[in-house]
Write a protein that holds these residues in place. Structure first.
Motif, PDB file in Angstrom:
ATOM      1  N   UNK B 157       0.824  -1.203   0.000  1.00 30.08           N
ATOM      2  CA  UNK B 157       0.000   0.000   0.000  1.00 30.08           C
ATOM      3  C   UNK B 157       0.862   1.258   0.000  1.00 30.08           C
ATOM      4  N   UNK B 158       1.893   1.201   0.834  1.00 29.85           N
ATOM      5  CA  UNK B 158       2.786   2.346   0.907  1.00 29.85           C
ATOM      6  C   UNK B 158       3.448   2.600  -0.438  1.00 29.85           C
ATOM      7  N   UNK B 159       3.816   1.507  -1.106  1.00 29.72           N
ATOM      8  CA  UNK B 159       4.462   1.661  -2.408  1.00 29.72           C
ATOM      9  C   UNK B 159       3.475   2.207  -3.441  1.00 29.72           C
ATOM     10  N   UNK B 160       2.234   1.747  -3.394  1.00 36.01           N
ATOM     11  CA  UNK B 160       1.256   2.189  -4.396  1.00 36.01           C
ATOM     12  C   UNK B 160       0.902   3.664  -4.231  1.00 36.01           C
ATOM     13  N   UNK B 161       0.887   4.151  -3.005  1.00 33.07           N
ATOM     14  CA  UNK B 161       0.400   5.506  -2.739  1.00 33.07           C
ATOM     15  C   UNK B 161       1.517   6.507  -2.481  1.00 33.07           C
ATOM     16  N   UNK B 162       2.786   6.099  -2.678  1.00 28.48           N
ATOM     17  CA  UNK B 162       3.834   7.063  -2.360  1.00 28.48           C
ATOM     18  C   UNK B 162       4.042   8.024  -3.532  1.00 28.48           C
TER      19      UNK B 162
END
Lengths: 286, 330
Positions: B157-162
C-alpha cells in the motif's frame, strides 16, 4: 465476434453489463496483488515511478537477495518461528474451543446461559484494554521473548469467535444423534470425541484455517512479546527489513512481502470454500 | 444450511429450547435419577468449560481488573504503581496528541466503515444474481480480507500511494496534482481508509448470504405493483437484510476502532506526517511500551473500552427502529 453478440443477445444486455461490472471490480481488487508480483521482478529503481505492471525484462535479483537473509538472520528462521506459532495456535484453538463449544451446545449445566452471554461479550471486547496487564503478567512470569504469551490464549479458548462458530454448528447437528449415543451409554467425553467432533469437521477446518492465517498475519502480538531477532516471526522480519532499508531496497522489500504472503495465499486457494462459508454462517442463524 | 429465523447469533444467549423442555411438562419434583443426571451434567459442563473458564479468569477478567487499577496509577513496569487518582484521565484530555488520536480514529471509523459496507453491499447485490463465474468472483473479492491485515499488504500500500507511484501518476493523467498520499498529512488517512475499503470481502460474503434468504416472491409482487428498482431496494431488500446489516455494522465498527498494524506500517513505524495517522492504538502502544507509561496506557485502554461499549449500546438500542426480524423471532 458473432459468437459474442449471439451469446449476449441470448442472455440479454444485463448479462454483458454484469460481466463488465464484475471484471472492473476484479481489476481493482486484484491490482495490488498483481502489481506486487510484477514489481518483485523489477529492479528497485523501476518499482516506484515505472507505470508498467510487468517488467520488460524480468530479473531474479530481488529473490536472490532474500537468500542472504535479513540482518544476518536467514529468512527461514522467521518462517519456522511463524510456522511454529501458527501450527501451535491451530492445535490449541481446535481443542479448547471445541470442548467449550460442546459444553455450550450439548451439555445442560447450571449457569450455561449466563456464561454464554459473557463469552459473547468478550467477542466485542477491545483487545487493547488487556495488552498492558497481560504484558505485565507475562513479564512477571519471565515469559517475554518466548512464544508462550502468543500461544497460551489459544489453549484457553479465548478466541470467542471460534467458540461461537462451533456452537452455531453443533446446534445444527441432529439432536437424535447424541441422544442416541447417550442412551447407548456413551458419556459426554465419548459423545464429544466420537460423534460430535467428526460431524463438526467443516467448523473445525474453518476455525483451523482462520487461526493459521490470523496467527501468520499477526503483528502486534509478536511486536510486543518478541525482542530478539532470532525469535522474530515473518511479520517482524518484514518490519526489520523495511526499517533497515527504508528507501533503497524496494525490490527486496516487495519480494519479501510476496514470499511472506505465500502460505496465506496457498491456504486461501486450497480452502476458500470453507473460509467463505464459515464467514457467511457467522452472520446468520439464531 | 443458513437461515435467518431469529436475530443474528450474537443476540441469542443460550439455547432457549432446551430450557423450555427442562422446565416443561409437569411441575412435580424431579425423580432422583434425574437429579443425579443434573449433577452429572453440571460436572461435565464445567469440566468441558474449564479451559475457557481459566482463560477468562487469567487472561481477560483478571487483567481487566488490574488494568482498571493501573489506570489510576503511575507505573513504569519497574517501580511499584503509584496511586495518582484521576490524573491520567485529566492529563489525557489536556494532551493534544491524545485528542489528535481520537480525531484520527473517529475519522477513520466514520468514513471508512460506511464506504466499506456500502461497497460490500453493492458488490453482494451484483453477485446475488445467478451468472456464470459467480463463485470465482466471490472468492477473488474475498481474498483481500485475508491478506489485508498483514504487514505485506501495508508495505504494498505504501508503495502504491507514495510520491510518483502509480496512484500519483494516474491522478496526473486526470490533471490532479496532489503528490503521493503517504507523505501528505491531509491525504495519508485516505490511503489507510482505502486499505480498509479494499477488504470489503468479509462483509460482502455475509451480505450475500443474507440476500439469498430474501424470498423471490416479494420482488415479483412488488414488480407487479409497479415498484421501481429503488423502491424495491429500500422497501424489500434493506428491511429484509437489516439483521445482517446490523451484524456487519457492529463488527466492522468495533474492528475499525482497534486498527493498529496497517496504520503503523503504512506510516513507516511512526504516526505519519504531522501525526496524521496517529490512531488511538498506536498512541496507546507508544505511551505504554515506548514511553513506559503503563498507567496512562491502561487509562487509554479503558476509555477505548467505554467508547466501544457506548457505540455497541447505541447500535443495540437503535436496532428497534431499523432492524426487522421475521415473525417467530425475538
Amino acid at each position: 465476434m458473432s459468437l459474442l453478440t449471439a451469446s449476449v443477445r441470448r442472455r440479454g444486455p444485463g448479462a454483458l453489463a454484469w460481466h463488465l461490472g464484475a471484471l472492473v471490480i476484479l481489476a481493482v481488487v486484484l491490482y495490488p496483488v498483481v502489481w506486487t508480483i510484477g514489481a518483485s521482478f523489477k529492479p528497485s529503481a523501476d518499482i516506484i515511478g515505472g507505470l508498467d505492471l510487468f517488467p520488460a525484462d524480468p530479473i531474479g535479483d530481488n529473490y536472490a537477495r532474500l537468500t542472504e537473509g535479513i540482518a544476518d538472520i536467514p529468512i527461514s528462521t522467521f518462517f519456522l518461528n511463524s510456522a511454529y506459532i501458527a501450527v501451535g495456535s491451530v492445535v490449541g484453538v481446535v481443542l479448547s474451543c471445541s470442548l467449550t463449544a460442546y459444553a455450550f451446545a450439548k451439555v445442560r449445566f447450571a449457569g450455561r446461559n449466563i456464561m454464554f452471554a459473557i463469552m459473547i461479550g468478550t467477542l466485542l471486547l477491545p483487545y487493547h484494554v488487556l495488552i498492558i496487564p497481560q504484558y505485565v503478567l507475562f513479564q512477571k512470569l519471565e515469559l517475554i521473548n518466548t512464544f508462550t504469551p502468543l500461544l497460551i490464549g489459544k489453549y484457553l479458548a479465548t478466541d470467542a469467535f471460534f467458540v461461537f462458530l462451533m456452537v452455531q454448528f453443533m446446534r445444527g447437528l441432529p439432536k437424535e444423534l447424541d441422544e442416541a449415543a447417550r442412551l447407548d451409554g456413551c458419556g459426554h467425553l465419548r459423545t464429544y470425541w466420537s460423534i460430535v467432533m467428526p460431524l463438526c469437521r467443516p467448523a473445525l477446518v474453518t476455525s483451523a484455517i482462520f487461526t493459521f492465517i490470523n496467527a501468520w498475519n499477526d503483528f502486534m502480538g509478536p511486536l510486543l512479546y518478541l525482542n530478539e531477532p532470532d525469535k522474530y516471526t515473518v511479520s517482524l522480519g518484514l518490519k526489520m527489513f523495511i526499517d533497515q532499508d527504508a528507501v533503497a531496497d524496494y525490490g527486496g522489500m516487495v519480494a519479501m512481502s510476496l514470499v511472506a504472503l505465500l502460505p496465506v495465499l496457498a491456504f486461501f486457494v486450497a480452502f476458500q470454500r470453507y473460509l467463505i462459508d464459515g464467514m457467511a454462517t457467522s452472520g446468520l442463524k439464531g | 444450511m443458513t437461515h435467518i429465523h431469529t436475530s443474528p447469533g450474537v443476540l441469542a444467549a443460550g439455547d432457549d429450547r432446551s430450557v423450555a423442555k427442562r422446565n416443561g411438562p409437569g411441575g412435580n419434583a424431579p425423580p432422583p435419577a434425574r437429579k443425579r443426571r443434573d449433577r452429572g451434567e453440571n460436572v461435565a459442563g464445567y469440566l468441558f468449560m474449564s479451559p475457557w473458564i481459566a482463560g477468562f479468569l487469567f487472561l481477560i477478567a483478571g487483567p481487566m481488573v488490574f488494568s482498571l487499577y493501573l489506570s489510576f496509577t503511575e507505573y513504569n513496569l519497574f517501580e511499584a504503581p503509584r496511586w495518582i487518582g484521576l490524573q491520567n484521565f485529566t492529563d489525557m484530555f489536556a494532551d493534544p496528541r491524545w485528542r489528535q488520536s481520537v480525531k484520527v480514529t473517529s475519522w477513520y471509523v466514520l468514513i471508512g466503515t460506511p464506504i466499506k459496507l456500502a461497497a460490500a453491499l453493492a458488490v453482494a447485490m451484483l453477485l446475488a444474481q445467478k451468472r456464470w463465474g459467480q463463485s470465482f468472483y466471490r472468492a477473488a473479492f474475498y481474498a483481500p480480507s485475508l491478506i489485508g491485515a498483514s504487514v505485506s499488504a501495508a508495505i504494498v500500500w505504501r508503495a502504491l500511494f507514495s510520491d510518483d507511484a502509480i496512484v500519483d501518476r494516474t491522478q496526473k493523467v486526470f490533471g490532479v496534482e496532489v503528490g503521493g498520499w503517504i507523505g501528505d498529512p491531509a491525504m495519508i488517512i485516505y490511503a489507510l481508509i482505502a486499505l480498509t475499503v479494499w477488504q470489503f470481502g468479509a462483509p460482502m460474503v455475509i451480505f450475500l448470504a443474507g440476500l439469498k434468504q430474501v424470498p423471490r416472491e416479494l420482488y415479483e409482487a412488488a414488480e407487479v405493483d409497479g415498484a421501481g428498482p429503488w423502491r424495491r431496494f429500500f422497501h424489500i431488500t434493506l428491511p429484509m437484510i437489516s439483521p445482517v446489516l446490523f451484524f456487519n455494522v457492529l463488527l466492522e465498527t468495533i474492528h475499525s476502532f482497534q486498527i493498529f498494524g496497517s496504520a503503523y506500517i503504512v506510516s513507516n513505524s511512526s504516526c505519519g506526517p504531522a501525526d496524521a495517522t496517529l490512531v488511538y492504538t498506536c498512541y496507546l502502544y507508544e505511551q505504554g511500551f515506548v514511553n513506559s507509561r503503563m498507567g496512562f496506557a491502561s487509562a487509554m485502554g479503558w476509555l477505548l473500552l467505554v467508547a466501544v461499549g457506548l457505540v455497541t449500546a447505541v447500535l443495540f438500542w437503535s436496532q428497534k427502529r431499523w432492524v426487522h426480524y421475521e415473525e417467530g423471532g425475538r
